[in-house]
Design an enzyme around this catalytic site. Structure first.
Site, PDB file in Angstrom:
ATOM      1  N   HIS A   9       4.157  -7.546 -25.909  1.00 41.89           N
ATOM      2  CA  HIS A   9       4.851  -7.904 -25.017  1.00 41.89           C
ATOM      3  C   HIS A   9       6.304  -6.881 -25.479  1.00 41.89           C
ATOM      4  CE1 HIS A   9       7.998 -11.001 -25.265  1.00 41.89           C
ATOM      5  NE2 HIS A   9       6.731 -11.385 -26.186  1.00 41.89           N
ATOM      6  N   SER A  22      10.647 -14.320 -19.895  1.00 41.31           N
ATOM      7  CA  SER A  22      10.139 -15.579 -20.296  1.00 41.31           C
ATOM      8  C   SER A  22       7.952 -15.117 -20.374  1.00 41.31           C
ATOM      9  CB  SER A  22       9.751 -16.601 -20.196  1.00 41.31           C
ATOM     10  OG  SER A  22       9.069 -17.319 -19.073  1.00 41.31           O
ATOM     11  N   LYS A  23       7.651 -15.099 -20.873  1.00 39.56           N
ATOM     12  CA  LYS A  23       6.174 -14.576 -20.616  1.00 39.56           C
ATOM     13  C   LYS A  23       5.633 -15.220 -19.454  1.00 39.56           C
ATOM     14  CE  LYS A  23       4.518 -13.998 -26.075  1.00 39.56           C
ATOM     15  NZ  LYS A  23       4.097 -14.785 -26.538  1.00 39.56           N
ATOM     16  N   ARG A  24       5.858 -16.082 -18.874  1.00 40.10           N
ATOM     17  CA  ARG A  24       5.908 -16.857 -17.721  1.00 40.10           C
ATOM     18  C   ARG A  24       6.212 -16.410 -16.391  1.00 40.10           C
ATOM     19  NH1 ARG A  24       6.408 -20.440 -21.967  1.00 40.10           N
ATOM     20  NH2 ARG A  24       8.566 -20.704 -21.344  1.00 40.10           N
ATOM     21  N   ASP A  25       7.329 -15.567 -16.696  1.00 41.22           N
ATOM     22  CA  ASP A  25       7.594 -14.753 -15.727  1.00 41.22           C
ATOM     23  C   ASP A  25       7.128 -13.462 -14.964  1.00 41.22           C
ATOM     24  OD1 ASP A  25       9.641 -13.381 -14.109  1.00 41.22           O
ATOM     25  OD2 ASP A  25      11.003 -13.201 -15.530  1.00 41.22           O
TER      26      ASP A  25
END
Ligand code: GLU
Length: 450
Positions: free
Chosen positions: A17, A216-219
């Site tokens: 990422h 963040s990776k969850r965003d």
């Protein structure tokens, strides 16, 4: 000075990422700038979080971005192995040394002979280091509890393994995310325990999204994975250029891979959060796209058209299509959107174009459009020069020149006041579409009350 050796040490817990790629890039640029080595080491000790394919994806996209490394899990090297799980003996040996020196102790699991090893944090120590980005940082040992270096299963924790590896791999510089600042004192106490020199550390700023929140990776509001950008038709040269600007401020914005290496300067790394600006990325990508020659552009765009089931009529058609749309592209997949707008069935003249149209003599323009409508019926629509001559002849015949000639025709055929070559655009649209649109324009003009 010792030869510079910098490393990128991903945990294979996911795809590459933006944040990872930026970390890798800064280490890479730093190493290359100083003529040093760049190493990749896989930190796979958090076995529960490793994902299949994570490592391959990391390496694939680092390569795609244009980075190369001198040692790594795929190519080996004299300081290997480059997977932490293949170095367990080494960590166990050094944990044992700490036990022997009385600097660590065993902690048995109740009712079992299995034990973890904890590092005994020295009392009243102050740990300091000069961060390359943030200056002098200081930590009190009393704020840190004894911490586990080796788990019961014989696998080390990150803060221990990283020191053993950075030492034995002779790493001289470590650029990493600021979330590791608080890990650093733990690492320093291990260096001290063995009497080893510290590498130089530089903790990079966080990256924030449009809402100014840490990426963040969850965003899901921001595309995070380098693969997403490849799929959308961002060029690696543009991505690497953009990533380099996330926390580094060179004098100019557009820089090639080699220029980035040349100008990279750790003194110009920022302490303030870097803003992930999609618009800036799009702009940078558009600049690189404009530089592609027509043949490369064609090869690049064909897959996007095919994926969208757009029928490529023939090579000349494709060349014309690309010549008409290419300079508007921010990224490759946009060709599909522009294709649909260009050939849309619902013909509409933009507001801007309507206003432009109003500046010309109404009767004259109406006459121009009507005559054009009649004349194009006998054209073959085989090539653009035929259309170009027709427009010129029409101008002579009606006594209309320049903008007053071309602008109404452009608006009446494309709906827009500006655009690329008018004859090529008309050729692409074809006789039927042009006829329909000219009729439509005439209708609109007649409806307009003057
Ligand atoms: N494996 C760690 C991470 O992915 C590396 C941190 C470091 O560079 O020391 O965050």
């Amino acid at each position: 000075m010792k030869k510079v050796r910098a490393r990128y040490a991903p945990s294979p817990t996911g795809l590459l990422h933006i944040g990872n790629a930026r970390t890798a890039l800064f280490n890479y640029l730093f190493a290359r700038h100083h003529g040093g080595d760049f190493i990749i080491r896989i930190e796979d000790t958090d076995t529960a979080r490793n994902v299949p394919g994570g490592e391959e994806s990391q390496l694939k996209y680092l390569k795609w971005l244009g980075m190369s490394w001198d040692e790594g899990p795929d190519i080996g090297g004299q300081y290997g192995p480059y997977h932490q799980l293949k170095r367990l003996d080494l960590y166990q040996e050094y944990a044992q040394k700490l036990l022997d020196m009385g600097l660590a102790y065993k902690e048995y699991k109740e009712g079992s002979d299995k034990f973890a090893v904890r590092f005994k944090v020295p009392e009243n120590m102050v740990y300091t280091f000069n961060d390359l980005i943030r200056g002098k940082l200081e930590f009190q040992s009393k704020e840190i509890e004894d911490w586990i270096i080796l788990k019961e299963n014989g696998i080390p924790t990150y803060n221990f393994a990283v020191v053993i590896d950075d030492h034995f791999m002779e790493i001289t510089h470590v650029f990493r995310g600021e979330e590791h600042i608080t890990n650093t004192p733990k690492q320093l106490m291990v260096y001290d325990a063995f009497g080893w020199d510290y590498p130089e550390f530089g903790h990079m700023t966080i990256i924030v999204n449009e809402q100014k929140k840490k990426l963040s990776k969850r965003d899901t509001s921001t595309l995070q994975f380098i693969g997403d950008y490849e799929r959308l038709g961002y060029l690696p040269e543009a991505m690497i250029n953009f990533l380099a600007l996330l926390g580094f401020a060179p004098d100019k914005e557009i820089l090639s891979h080699d220029e980035l290496i040349e100008v990279f300067d750790e003194h110009r790394l920022s302490k303030a959060p870097s803003y992930f600006d999609r618009q800036k990325l799009a702009f940078i990508n558009s600049q690189y796209l404009k530089k592609l020659d027509d043949a490369t552009m064609k090869t690049f765009l064909i897959p996007f058209l095919k994926d969208a089931n757009i029928e490529i009529k023939n090579d000349v058609w494709l060349t014309n299509l690309i010549s008409v749309l290419r300079d508007r592209l921010d990224y490759g997949a946009q060709i599909v959107e522009y294709y649909h707008t260009f050939f849309r069935d619902e013909f509409e003249i933009s507001e801007e174009a309507k206003q432009e149209l109003n500046q010309f003599d109404r009767m004259q323009t109406m006459n121009l459009v009507e005559t054009l409508l009649t004349k194009i019926q006998s054209l073959s629509f085989d090539d653009a020069t035929e259309i170009e001559s027709l427009i010129k002849d029409l101008g002579k015949e009606l006594g209309i020149k320049g903008k007053a000639l071309f602008m109404p025709i452009r608006i009446a055929t494309t709906g827009e006041a500006h655009g690329p070559s008018l004859p090529v655009s008309m050729l692409l649209l074809g006789k039927d579409v042009i006829t329909k649109r000219l009729n439509e324009t005439i209708k609109v003009m007649k409806e307009q009350t003057v």
